[in-house]
Design an enzyme around this catalytic site. Structure first.
Site, PDB file in Angstrom:
ATOM      1  CD  GLN A 170      -2.957  -0.743  -0.207  1.00  0.00           C
ATOM      2  OE1 GLN A 170      -3.032   0.383  -0.709  1.00  0.00           O
ATOM      3  NE2 GLN A 170      -3.620  -1.774  -0.726  1.00  0.00           N
ATOM      4  CB  SER A 171       4.211   1.909  -1.411  1.00  0.00           C
ATOM      5  OG  SER A 171       4.987   3.042  -1.738  1.00  0.00           O
ATOM      6  CG  ASN A 172       0.512   6.643   0.644  1.00  0.00           C
ATOM      7  OD1 ASN A 172      -0.602   6.312   0.241  1.00  0.00           O
ATOM      8  ND2 ASN A 172       0.829   6.671   1.929  1.00  0.00           N
TER       9      ASN A 172
ATOM     10  CB  ALA B   5       4.543   2.170  -5.081  1.00  0.00           C
TER      11      ALA B   5
END
Ligand SMILES: *Cc1c(COP(=O)(O)O)cnc(C)c1O
Length: 329
Positions: A89-91, A93
């Site tokens: 859930q990387s912002n 990325a």
């Protein structure tokens, strides 16, 4: 606040202005007074919020500011593919995949964890944005996977540009040094800025910006995961890099604080205080904070207010770094 600045800082601010940027943000993000939160807390200081969650581009957030500088460098170097790393859930990325789409580049994401089925929140957006996603088993495997992907893409005749975790390089952090100028033009300097910190680029950039503008503002990064000593060392390293980029040696000594007392049971795990902060912000200001980063930083901000840490006449600003997409994970 004194108007006269050391001439080295004026020259450094001019250098900062002259850096190449790939425009993603447009107008300054809003700054709002949180009057109802202040009333709910019975707070003496005035409470403000800088709404980087409300940057229009691709759900905004702090990575947008860093990527403006990093992507400009990649494009100037002739890159055709952005490669980066992050969690499921990387912002960061998602923001990288979005920047790639906006500028007609390809994007290769190395994601530690398992593909959620069906994909949700940032994982869904990454796919919609057309990124190639390579899932790897652990955080520890990130570095090797990143260099492996870069080599593979080169062998295929592509021109990859690797972006480190969180785009927290000295160049990326310039986005937040610049953001201080944006804030000062909007409201002047607050007495204190509190924000969520992890890979330390936001923290280093804000501290550098305050030093360049000779502000008395206290900058406090609230850790989302790592011990304060680790984040402090990383921020100091980035500040040294910024000092070099801007030819402003004093910036390497810019002041900041890190508070790791609000991590609770770990990265992404809500705490009682972060849940309370999340509800309070929604119910008083209709502002949403995510469990991983911004709810913990806001919990710290609220705890400081309750403890009387800010003087009655002071202005305390919560820098909202985004992450609202995570609410739908
Ligand atoms: C990445 C991120 C942070 C941490 O910023 P760093 O510059 O990595 O310290 C804070 N908040 C949100 C919402 C983020 O996505």
């Amino acid at each position: 606040m004194s108007v006269a600045r050391p001439s080295t800082h004026r020259a450094a601010l001019e250098r900062l202005d002259a850096f190449q940027r790939s425009s993603l943000i447009g107008a300054p993000s809003p700054v709002e007074e949180m009057g109802r939160l202040r009333a709910a807390l019975g707070a003496a200081p005035r409470l403000w919020v800088k709404r980087d969650d409300a940057i229009p581009f691709a759900f905004g957030g702090n990575k947008t500011r860093k990527l403006e500088f990093v992507v400009a460098e990649a494009m100037a170097a002739g890159a055709d593919t952005l490669v980066t790393v992050g969690g499921v859930q990387s912002n960061h990325a998602r923001a990288t995949a979005a920047a790639a789409a906006r500028f007609g580049l390809r994007c290769h994401l190395i994601i530690n964890g398992q593909r959620p089925d069906p994909p949700r929140a940032n994982a869904l957006l990454d796919e919609l944005l057309g990124a190639t996603i390579e899932y790897i088993p652990s955080r520890e495997a990130r570095d090797a996977a990143l260099s492996g992907a870069v080599e593979r893409l080169r062998a295929e005749g592509r021109r990859p540009h690797a972006i480190p975790l969180g785009a927290s390089t000295p160049l990326g952090a310039l986005g937040f040094a610049r953001a201080i100028g944006e804030l000062v033009a909007q409201t002047g300097a607050p007495d204190v800025i509190v924000h969520a910190a992890s890979s330390a680029g936001t923290l280093a950039g804000l501290a550098a910006g305050c030093a360049l503008h000779a502000l008395p503002t206290q900058v406090i990064g609230v850790s989302a995961d790592d011990p304060a000593a680790y984040i402090t060392a990383h921020a100091r390293e980035i500040l040294t890099g910024i000092a070099g980029l801007l030819g402003a040696p004093g910036v390497a000594q810019a002041k900041f604080e890190v508070d790791d007392a609000f991590v609770g049971d770990g990265y992404g795990v809500p705490s009682a205080a972060s849940r309370e902060a999340q509800q309070l912000a929604a119910r008083t200001e209709a502002i949403f904070v995510d469990h991983t980063y911004t709810a913990k930083a806001l919990a710290a901000f609220i705890a400081y207010v309750r403890a009387g840490r800010f003087a009655p006449g002071a202005t305390a600003l919560f820098w909202h770094t985004g992450g609202q997409v995570g609410l739908f994970a």
